[in-house]
Design a protein around this motif. Structure first.
Motif, PDB file in Angstrom:
ATOM      1  N   LYS A   1       5.794  -0.831  -4.597  1.00  0.00           N
ATOM      2  CA  LYS A   1       6.967  -1.675  -4.793  1.00  0.00           C
ATOM      3  C   LYS A   1       8.064  -1.315  -3.793  1.00  0.00           C
ATOM      4  CE  LYS A   1       6.242  -2.929  -9.568  1.00  0.00           C
ATOM      5  NZ  LYS A   1       6.774  -2.923 -10.941  1.00  0.00           N
ATOM      6  N   PRO A   2       8.875  -2.314  -3.392  1.00  0.00           N
ATOM      7  CA  PRO A   2       8.908  -3.646  -3.994  1.00  0.00           C
ATOM      8  C   PRO A   2       7.831  -4.608  -3.472  1.00  0.00           C
ATOM      9  CG  PRO A   2      10.601  -3.470  -2.333  1.00  0.00           C
ATOM     10  CD  PRO A   2       9.988  -2.100  -2.459  1.00  0.00           C
ATOM     11  N   GLN A   3       7.434  -4.505  -2.218  1.00  0.00           N
ATOM     12  CA  GLN A   3       6.400  -5.401  -1.687  1.00  0.00           C
ATOM     13  C   GLN A   3       5.820  -4.806  -0.405  1.00  0.00           C
ATOM     14  OE1 GLN A   3       5.444  -8.588  -3.274  1.00  0.00           O
ATOM     15  NE2 GLN A   3       3.725  -8.025  -2.000  1.00  0.00           N
ATOM     16  N   LEU A   4       5.302  -3.589  -0.525  1.00  0.00           N
ATOM     17  CA  LEU A   4       4.683  -2.905   0.598  1.00  0.00           C
ATOM     18  C   LEU A   4       3.171  -2.971   0.424  1.00  0.00           C
ATOM     19  CD1 LEU A   4       6.983   0.257   0.718  1.00  0.00           C
ATOM     20  CD2 LEU A   4       7.195  -1.835   2.078  1.00  0.00           C
ATOM     21  N   ILE A   5       2.466  -3.360   1.472  1.00  0.00           N
ATOM     22  CA  ILE A   5       1.023  -3.596   1.358  1.00  0.00           C
ATOM     23  C   ILE A   5       0.304  -3.087   2.602  1.00  0.00           C
ATOM     24  CG2 ILE A   5      -0.764  -5.390   1.203  1.00  0.00           C
ATOM     25  CD1 ILE A   5       1.650  -7.114  -0.056  1.00  0.00           C
ATOM     26  N   ARG A   6      -0.834  -2.485   2.357  1.00  0.00           N
ATOM     27  CA  ARG A   6      -1.753  -2.144   3.450  1.00  0.00           C
ATOM     28  C   ARG A   6      -3.126  -2.691   3.075  1.00  0.00           C
ATOM     29  NH1 ARG A   6      -1.648   1.545   7.674  1.00  0.00           N
ATOM     30  NH2 ARG A   6      -3.693   2.057   8.547  1.00  0.00           N
ATOM     31  N   TRP A   7      -3.664  -3.546   3.941  1.00  0.00           N
ATOM     32  CA  TRP A   7      -4.920  -4.258   3.688  1.00  0.00           C
ATOM     33  C   TRP A   7      -5.829  -3.974   4.874  1.00  0.00           C
ATOM     34  CZ3 TRP A   7      -6.895  -7.680  -0.019  1.00  0.00           C
ATOM     35  CH2 TRP A   7      -7.912  -8.547   0.401  1.00  0.00           C
ATOM     36  N   GLU A   8      -6.836  -3.152   4.660  1.00  0.00           N
ATOM     37  CA  GLU A   8      -7.782  -2.803   5.720  1.00  0.00           C
ATOM     38  C   GLU A   8      -9.127  -3.407   5.382  1.00  0.00           C
ATOM     39  OE1 GLU A   8      -7.396   1.434   7.286  1.00  0.00           O
ATOM     40  OE2 GLU A   8      -6.543   1.628   5.272  1.00  0.00           O
ATOM     41  N   ALA A   9      -9.689  -4.189   6.311  1.00  0.00           N
ATOM     42  CA  ALA A   9     -10.922  -4.902   6.003  1.00  0.00           C
ATOM     43  C   ALA A   9     -11.902  -4.852   7.164  1.00  0.00           C
ATOM     44  CB  ALA A   9     -10.615  -6.355   5.648  1.00  0.00           C
ATOM     45  N   LYS A  10     -13.179  -4.892   6.801  1.00  0.00           N
ATOM     46  CA  LYS A  10     -14.250  -4.975   7.789  1.00  0.00           C
ATOM     47  C   LYS A  10     -15.162  -6.134   7.399  1.00  0.00           C
ATOM     48  CE  LYS A  10     -14.461  -0.194   9.388  1.00  0.00           C
ATOM     49  NZ  LYS A  10     -14.073  -0.574  10.770  1.00  0.00           N
ATOM     50  N   ALA A  11     -15.502  -6.950   8.395  1.00  0.00           N
ATOM     51  CA  ALA A  11     -16.393  -8.084   8.155  1.00  0.00           C
ATOM     52  C   ALA A  11     -17.835  -7.638   8.310  1.00  0.00           C
ATOM     53  CB  ALA A  11     -16.074  -9.215   9.125  1.00  0.00           C
ATOM     54  N   ALA A  12     -18.744  -8.447   7.754  1.00  0.00           N
ATOM     55  CA  ALA A  12     -20.167  -8.116   7.835  1.00  0.00           C
ATOM     56  C   ALA A  12     -20.649  -8.088   9.283  1.00  0.00           C
ATOM     57  CB  ALA A  12     -20.974  -9.126   7.025  1.00  0.00           C
TER      58      ALA A  12
ATOM     59  N   ALA B   1       8.690  -2.683   5.288  1.00  0.00           N
ATOM     60  CA  ALA B   1      10.015  -2.944   4.720  1.00  0.00           C
ATOM     61  C   ALA B   1      10.762  -4.029   5.487  1.00  0.00           C
ATOM     62  CB  ALA B   1      10.834  -1.661   4.703  1.00  0.00           C
ATOM     63  N   ARG B   2      10.398  -4.232   6.771  1.00  0.00           N
ATOM     64  CA  ARG B   2      11.158  -5.174   7.593  1.00  0.00           C
ATOM     65  C   ARG B   2      10.324  -6.273   8.225  1.00  0.00           C
ATOM     66  NH1 ARG B   2      15.226  -1.068  10.950  1.00  0.00           N
ATOM     67  NH2 ARG B   2      16.243  -0.159   9.101  1.00  0.00           N
TER      68      ARG B   2
ATOM     69  N   ASP C   1      -0.566   3.744 -10.053  1.00  0.00           N
ATOM     70  CA  ASP C   1       0.362   4.830  -9.723  1.00  0.00           C
ATOM     71  C   ASP C   1      -0.296   5.893  -8.849  1.00  0.00           C
ATOM     72  OD1 ASP C   1       2.653   3.809 -11.109  1.00  0.00           O
ATOM     73  OD2 ASP C   1       1.652   4.347 -12.980  1.00  0.00           O
ATOM     74  N   ALA C   2      -1.096   5.432  -7.906  1.00  0.00           N
ATOM     75  CA  ALA C   2      -1.751   6.347  -6.962  1.00  0.00           C
ATOM     76  C   ALA C   2      -0.729   6.908  -5.973  1.00  0.00           C
ATOM     77  CB  ALA C   2      -2.851   5.609  -6.204  1.00  0.00           C
ATOM     78  N   ALA C   3      -1.023   8.086  -5.448  1.00  0.00           N
ATOM     79  CA  ALA C   3      -0.165   8.673  -4.413  1.00  0.00           C
ATOM     80  C   ALA C   3      -0.473   7.980  -3.090  1.00  0.00           C
ATOM     81  CB  ALA C   3      -0.423  10.170  -4.309  1.00  0.00           C
ATOM     82  N   VAL C   4       0.492   7.227  -2.581  1.00  0.00           N
ATOM     83  CA  VAL C   4       0.312   6.481  -1.330  1.00  0.00           C
ATOM     84  C   VAL C   4       1.383   6.933  -0.336  1.00  0.00           C
ATOM     85  CG1 VAL C   4       0.138   4.213  -0.259  1.00  0.00           C
ATOM     86  CG2 VAL C   4      -0.534   4.505  -2.654  1.00  0.00           C
ATOM     87  N   PRO C   5       0.993   7.525   0.792  1.00  0.00           N
ATOM     88  CA  PRO C   5       1.979   7.976   1.780  1.00  0.00           C
ATOM     89  C   PRO C   5       2.812   6.818   2.323  1.00  0.00           C
ATOM     90  CG  PRO C   5      -0.213   8.854   2.257  1.00  0.00           C
ATOM     91  CD  PRO C   5      -0.387   7.801   1.205  1.00  0.00           C
ATOM     92  N   ALA C   6       4.078   7.080   2.582  1.00  0.00           N
ATOM     93  CA  ALA C   6       4.958   6.052   3.150  1.00  0.00           C
ATOM     94  C   ALA C   6       4.443   5.561   4.486  1.00  0.00           C
ATOM     95  CB  ALA C   6       6.372   6.605   3.294  1.00  0.00           C
ATOM     96  N   SER C   7       3.739   6.426   5.208  1.00  0.00           N
ATOM     97  CA  SER C   7       3.207   6.057   6.524  1.00  0.00           C
ATOM     98  C   SER C   7       2.151   4.952   6.436  1.00  0.00           C
ATOM     99  CB  SER C   7       2.604   7.283   7.212  1.00  0.00           C
ATOM    100  OG  SER C   7       1.574   7.853   6.422  1.00  0.00           O
ATOM    101  N   SER C   8       1.606   4.733   5.243  1.00  0.00           N
ATOM    102  CA  SER C   8       0.602   3.683   5.071  1.00  0.00           C
ATOM    103  C   SER C   8       1.186   2.305   5.367  1.00  0.00           C
ATOM    104  CB  SER C   8       0.045   3.699   3.642  1.00  0.00           C
ATOM    105  OG  SER C   8      -0.602   4.913   3.355  1.00  0.00           O
ATOM    106  N   PHE C   9       2.500   2.174   5.216  1.00  0.00           N
ATOM    107  CA  PHE C   9       3.146   0.883   5.365  1.00  0.00           C
ATOM    108  C   PHE C   9       3.951   0.785   6.655  1.00  0.00           C
ATOM    109  CE2 PHE C   9       2.944   2.100   0.834  1.00  0.00           C
ATOM    110  CZ  PHE C   9       1.898   1.265   0.476  1.00  0.00           C
ATOM    111  N   GLN C  10       3.542   1.591   7.623  1.00  0.00           N
ATOM    112  CA  GLN C  10       4.161   1.558   8.949  1.00  0.00           C
ATOM    113  C   GLN C  10       3.076   1.297   9.989  1.00  0.00           C
ATOM    114  OE1 GLN C  10       5.997   5.421   9.222  1.00  0.00           O
ATOM    115  NE2 GLN C  10       7.411   5.015   7.527  1.00  0.00           N
TER     116      GLN C  10
END
Length: 223
Positions: free
Chosen positions: A65-76, A87-88, A190-199
């Motif tokens: 929260k409030p709206q920080l996301i990290r989405w890592e994906a691999k295609a077949a 944040a920005r 409520d996992a521990a997620v480093p702030a660097s994940s969203f940079q």
């Protein structure tokens, strides 16, 4: 060009039973309101209605929260993609193409956006008409109809675990009938997620396309 779609939200329930619907919606929103972060593994299938072609992806999602996301994906096919909502700004990085898109946060701030639904942040009581579809594979299925549909979402189905009140699957249909199916597993509230994940800083040599200017055509996310 590989593009992802993503993807969570829910609950209001039976329109024929408004009291029950309001209770389910309140429980779900309270569950996600009480979580500061979560992580999950996802499997995503994009289906193009006209051609019948499918594209499968797997990866990891981190939310704070409030709206920080990290989405890592691999295609077949081996292609990969990284989407970081910070944040920005938003960064969408395609390593194989050596290109990164920089975009405004407004792309994910609408309650009807796919990412708001997938992360349980959508305002079901305000922005959707919700119909309960009963149990399916031990999950409660809800169908969501945006009161003001968007091209990327004219309807969606959400599957929720009755006990934990966690969203386990989201299926979104766009204006053209294409679908984006996201299944979540290994959810850790409520996992521990480093702030660097969203940079994100583009690697040297990567082409950066700046889409921060509102006059520039928007790049669709999670599609």
């Amino acid at each position: 060009m590989g593009r992802f779609a993503i993807c969570m939200t829910l609950l209001l329930a039976l329109l024929a039973q408004p009291a029950q619907a309001a209770g389910l919606g309140a429980e779900l929103q309270a569950r996600y309101a009480g979580m500061k972060t979560f992580t999950a593994v996802f499997n995503q299938t994009l289906t193009h209605k006209e051609s019948g072609m499918k594209e499968a992806r797997t990866g990891r999602l981190a939310f704070a929260k409030p709206q920080l996301i990290r989405w890592e994906a691999k295609a077949a096919n081996g292609g990969s993609e990284l989407l970081v909502v910070g944040a920005r700004e938003i960064w969408n990085y395609l390593p194989e193409e050596e290109i990164a898109y920089r975009m405004p946060l407004s792309l994910v701030q609408d309650s009807r956006s796919i990412i708001q639904v997938v992360t349980g942040q959508a305002r079901l009581d305000r922005d959707f008409d919700v119909k309960e579809q009963g149990m399916e594979n031990d999950l409660l299925r809800l169908r969501l109809y945006p009161r003001e549909p968007l091209p990327q979402m004219v309807e969606a189905s959400v599957w929720v675990a009755p006990g934990s009140k966690l969203i386990r699957r989201v299926l979104v249909t766009d204006f053209y009938g294409n679908t984006n199916d996201i299944v979540l597993t290994d959810i850790v509230p409520d996992a521990a997620v480093p702030a660097s994940s969203f940079q994100f800083t583009p690697p040297r040599g990567v082409t950066v396309e700046d889409r921060m200017d509102p006059s520039v055509q928007e790049r669709e996310l999670f599609q």
